[in-house]
Design a protein around this motif. Structure first.
Motif, PDB file in Angstrom:
ATOM      1  N   SER A   1       0.382  -1.485   0.279  1.00  0.00           N
ATOM      2  CA  SER A   1      -0.212  -0.005   0.148  1.00  0.00           C
ATOM      3  C   SER A   1       1.110   1.070  -0.550  1.00  0.00           C
ATOM      4  O   SER A   1       0.843   1.939   0.685  1.00  0.00           O
ATOM      5  CB  SER A   1      -0.952   0.248   0.970  1.00  0.00           C
ATOM      6  N   ASP A   2       1.370   1.210  -0.843  1.00  0.00           N
ATOM      7  CA  ASP A   2       1.909   2.818  -1.415  1.00  0.00           C
ATOM      8  C   ASP A   2       2.324   2.930  -3.020  1.00  0.00           C
ATOM      9  O   ASP A   2       2.691   2.316  -3.884  1.00  0.00           O
ATOM     10  CB  ASP A   2       4.030   2.108  -0.959  1.00  0.00           C
ATOM     11  N   PRO A   3       1.745   4.242  -2.723  1.00  0.00           N
ATOM     12  CA  PRO A   3       1.240   4.900  -4.526  1.00  0.00           C
ATOM     13  C   PRO A   3       3.064   4.789  -4.944  1.00  0.00           C
ATOM     14  O   PRO A   3       3.051   4.891  -6.162  1.00  0.00           O
ATOM     15  CB  PRO A   3       0.613   6.269  -3.884  1.00  0.00           C
ATOM     16  N   GLY A   4       3.582   5.532  -4.264  1.00  0.00           N
ATOM     17  CA  GLY A   4       4.933   5.222  -5.069  1.00  0.00           C
ATOM     18  C   GLY A   4       5.727   4.242  -5.508  1.00  0.00           C
ATOM     19  O   GLY A   4       6.024   4.386  -6.837  1.00  0.00           O
ATOM     20  N   ILE A   5       5.462   2.742  -4.873  1.00  0.00           N
ATOM     21  CA  ILE A   5       5.914   1.799  -5.046  1.00  0.00           C
ATOM     22  C   ILE A   5       4.891   1.074  -6.602  1.00  0.00           C
ATOM     23  O   ILE A   5       4.876   0.966  -7.671  1.00  0.00           O
ATOM     24  CB  ILE A   5       5.250   0.482  -4.630  1.00  0.00           C
ATOM     25  N   HIS A   6       3.967   1.974  -6.162  1.00  0.00           N
ATOM     26  CA  HIS A   6       2.580   1.677  -7.329  1.00  0.00           C
ATOM     27  C   HIS A   6       3.020   2.330  -9.316  1.00  0.00           C
ATOM     28  O   HIS A   6       2.770   2.299 -10.400  1.00  0.00           O
ATOM     29  CB  HIS A   6       0.934   2.126  -7.034  1.00  0.00           C
ATOM     30  N   ALA A   7       3.525   3.341  -9.034  1.00  0.00           N
ATOM     31  CA  ALA A   7       4.057   4.384  -9.647  1.00  0.00           C
ATOM     32  C   ALA A   7       5.010   3.705 -10.235  1.00  0.00           C
ATOM     33  O   ALA A   7       5.360   3.839 -11.639  1.00  0.00           O
ATOM     34  CB  ALA A   7       4.195   6.221  -8.745  1.00  0.00           C
ATOM     35  N   ARG A   8       6.418   3.444  -9.640  1.00  0.00           N
ATOM     36  CA  ARG A   8       7.703   2.651 -10.478  1.00  0.00           C
ATOM     37  C   ARG A   8       7.101   1.672 -11.193  1.00  0.00           C
ATOM     38  O   ARG A   8       7.292   0.950 -12.364  1.00  0.00           O
ATOM     39  CB  ARG A   8       8.548   2.513  -9.627  1.00  0.00           C
ATOM     40  N   LEU A   9       5.776   0.674 -10.885  1.00  0.00           N
ATOM     41  CA  LEU A   9       5.196  -0.300 -11.691  1.00  0.00           C
ATOM     42  C   LEU A   9       4.597   0.297 -13.170  1.00  0.00           C
ATOM     43  O   LEU A   9       5.102  -0.195 -14.158  1.00  0.00           O
ATOM     44  CB  LEU A   9       4.709  -0.640 -10.894  1.00  0.00           C
ATOM     45  N   ALA A  10       4.084   0.766 -12.802  1.00  0.00           N
ATOM     46  CA  ALA A  10       3.646   1.274 -14.010  1.00  0.00           C
ATOM     47  C   ALA A  10       4.489   2.332 -14.621  1.00  0.00           C
ATOM     48  O   ALA A  10       4.545   1.789 -16.190  1.00  0.00           O
ATOM     49  CB  ALA A  10       2.282   2.789 -13.420  1.00  0.00           C
ATOM     50  N   GLN A  11       5.568   2.654 -14.332  1.00  0.00           N
ATOM     51  CA  GLN A  11       6.572   3.395 -15.569  1.00  0.00           C
ATOM     52  C   GLN A  11       7.183   2.234 -16.243  1.00  0.00           C
ATOM     53  O   GLN A  11       7.528   1.921 -17.168  1.00  0.00           O
ATOM     54  CB  GLN A  11       7.610   4.298 -14.438  1.00  0.00           C
ATOM     55  N   LEU A  12       7.590   0.858 -14.796  1.00  0.00           N
ATOM     56  CA  LEU A  12       8.083   0.157 -15.864  1.00  0.00           C
ATOM     57  C   LEU A  12       7.637  -0.694 -16.986  1.00  0.00           C
ATOM     58  O   LEU A  12       7.730  -1.066 -17.624  1.00  0.00           O
ATOM     59  CB  LEU A  12       8.519  -1.203 -15.059  1.00  0.00           C
ATOM     60  N   SER A  13       6.044  -0.333 -16.691  1.00  0.00           N
ATOM     61  CA  SER A  13       4.878  -1.253 -17.726  1.00  0.00           C
ATOM     62  C   SER A  13       5.342  -0.589 -18.762  1.00  0.00           C
ATOM     63  O   SER A  13       5.025  -1.438 -20.189  1.00  0.00           O
ATOM     64  CB  SER A  13       3.330  -1.428 -16.952  1.00  0.00           C
ATOM     65  N   ARG A  14       5.058   0.908 -18.523  1.00  0.00           N
ATOM     66  CA  ARG A  14       5.263   1.349 -19.601  1.00  0.00           C
ATOM     67  C   ARG A  14       6.783   1.420 -21.149  1.00  0.00           C
ATOM     68  O   ARG A  14       6.347   1.382 -21.392  1.00  0.00           O
ATOM     69  CB  ARG A  14       5.496   2.801 -19.214  1.00  0.00           C
ATOM     70  N   GLN A  15       7.758   1.143 -19.524  1.00  0.00           N
ATOM     71  CA  GLN A  15       9.131   1.016 -19.968  1.00  0.00           C
ATOM     72  C   GLN A  15       8.971  -0.035 -21.111  1.00  0.00           C
ATOM     73  O   GLN A  15       9.792  -0.793 -22.878  1.00  0.00           O
ATOM     74  CB  GLN A  15      10.202   1.238 -19.560  1.00  0.00           C
ATOM     75  N   LEU A  16       8.262  -0.966 -20.541  1.00  0.00           N
ATOM     76  CA  LEU A  16       8.046  -2.316 -21.684  1.00  0.00           C
ATOM     77  C   LEU A  16       8.098  -2.621 -23.055  1.00  0.00           C
ATOM     78  O   LEU A  16       7.954  -3.186 -23.609  1.00  0.00           O
ATOM     79  CB  LEU A  16       8.025  -3.581 -20.193  1.00  0.00           C
ATOM     80  N   ALA A  17       6.028  -2.088 -22.786  1.00  0.00           N
ATOM     81  CA  ALA A  17       5.511  -1.708 -23.712  1.00  0.00           C
ATOM     82  C   ALA A  17       6.519  -1.167 -24.991  1.00  0.00           C
ATOM     83  O   ALA A  17       6.161  -1.622 -26.037  1.00  0.00           O
ATOM     84  CB  ALA A  17       4.359  -0.230 -22.763  1.00  0.00           C
ATOM     85  N   ALA A  18       6.935  -0.053 -24.234  1.00  0.00           N
ATOM     86  CA  ALA A  18       7.613   1.196 -25.632  1.00  0.00           C
ATOM     87  C   ALA A  18       8.660  -0.185 -26.234  1.00  0.00           C
ATOM     88  O   ALA A  18       8.983   0.053 -27.617  1.00  0.00           O
ATOM     89  CB  ALA A  18       8.781   2.258 -24.599  1.00  0.00           C
ATOM     90  N   MET A  19       9.722  -1.494 -25.101  1.00  0.00           N
ATOM     91  CA  MET A  19      10.585  -2.018 -26.052  1.00  0.00           C
ATOM     92  C   MET A  19      10.321  -2.916 -26.710  1.00  0.00           C
ATOM     93  O   MET A  19      10.549  -3.025 -27.325  1.00  0.00           O
ATOM     94  CB  MET A  19      11.386  -2.685 -24.435  1.00  0.00           C
ATOM     95  N   ARG A  20       8.738  -3.104 -26.321  1.00  0.00           N
ATOM     96  CA  ARG A  20       8.174  -4.437 -26.920  1.00  0.00           C
ATOM     97  C   ARG A  20       7.612  -3.656 -28.704  1.00  0.00           C
ATOM     98  O   ARG A  20       7.760  -4.012 -29.778  1.00  0.00           O
ATOM     99  CB  ARG A  20       6.868  -5.195 -26.609  1.00  0.00           C
ATOM    100  N   CYS A  21       7.439  -2.326 -28.255  1.00  0.00           N
ATOM    101  CA  CYS A  21       6.884  -2.242 -29.348  1.00  0.00           C
ATOM    102  C   CYS A  21       8.032  -1.721 -30.155  1.00  0.00           C
ATOM    103  O   CYS A  21       7.693  -2.117 -31.329  1.00  0.00           O
ATOM    104  CB  CYS A  21       6.556  -0.073 -29.435  1.00  0.00           C
ATOM    105  N   SER A  22       9.162  -1.194 -30.038  1.00  0.00           N
ATOM    106  CA  SER A  22      10.140  -0.488 -30.799  1.00  0.00           C
ATOM    107  C   SER A  22      10.991  -1.913 -31.894  1.00  0.00           C
ATOM    108  O   SER A  22      11.188  -2.130 -32.092  1.00  0.00           O
ATOM    109  CB  SER A  22      11.223  -0.088 -30.181  1.00  0.00           C
ATOM    110  N   ALA A  23      11.060  -2.509 -30.625  1.00  0.00           N
ATOM    111  CA  ALA A  23      11.649  -4.267 -31.351  1.00  0.00           C
ATOM    112  C   ALA A  23      10.462  -5.231 -32.117  1.00  0.00           C
ATOM    113  O   ALA A  23      11.615  -6.236 -33.322  1.00  0.00           O
ATOM    114  CB  ALA A  23      11.236  -5.591 -29.703  1.00  0.00           C
ATOM    115  N   ALA A  24       9.176  -4.607 -31.469  1.00  0.00           N
ATOM    116  CA  ALA A  24       8.449  -5.028 -33.639  1.00  0.00           C
ATOM    117  C   ALA A  24       8.783  -4.424 -34.218  1.00  0.00           C
ATOM    118  O   ALA A  24       8.052  -4.981 -35.711  1.00  0.00           O
ATOM    119  CB  ALA A  24       6.997  -5.309 -32.344  1.00  0.00           C
ATOM    120  N   ALA A  25       8.447  -3.507 -34.458  1.00  0.00           N
ATOM    121  CA  ALA A  25       9.126  -2.408 -35.535  1.00  0.00           C
ATOM    122  C   ALA A  25      10.569  -2.641 -36.502  1.00  0.00           C
ATOM    123  O   ALA A  25      10.883  -3.440 -36.325  1.00  0.00           O
ATOM    124  CB  ALA A  25       8.859  -0.978 -35.009  1.00  0.00           C
TER     125      ALA A  25
END
Length: 96
Positions: free
Chosen positions: A72-96
């Motif tokens: 129950s820490d919003p900062g931890i949740h924000a880090r997870l969201a940021q990592l999810s966005r990074q991972l999505a960008a990585m996968r998107c650029s690898a698919a291109a």
């Protein structure tokens, strides 16, 4: 897995000779933390893996998210969201 095994995984990561070894060690550390149910450490291991250029598989990502969202820490949740966005960008650029 014993503490000795975790220590060996950390040593393998620190002593990796090339990118492939470093990535494999980062994934092994992530899975070790996930298997033990470490909430914050799993997030840290996910950050490390992604910073090494690893795109963890969906199962590992979901297991990590399940653990992290129990904190129950919003900062931890924000880090997870940021990592999810990074991972999505990585996968998107690898698919291109």
């Amino acid at each position: 897995m014993t503490r000795d095994a975790a220590k060996k995984l950390k040593e393998a990561f620190a002593g990796a000779q090339d990118e492939a070894q470093r990535k494999a060690a980062a994934v092994a550390l992530l899975r070790h933390s996930l298997d033990l149910g470490h909430r914050r450490l799993s997030l840290k291991r996910l950050e490390t893996a992604i910073s090494c250029g690893v795109a963890p598989d969906d199962e590992d990502l979901h297991r990590c998210a399940d653990l992290v969202l129990k904190v129950s820490d919003p900062g931890i949740h924000a880090r997870l969201a940021q990592l999810s966005r990074q991972l999505a960008a990585m996968r998107c650029s690898a698919a291109a």
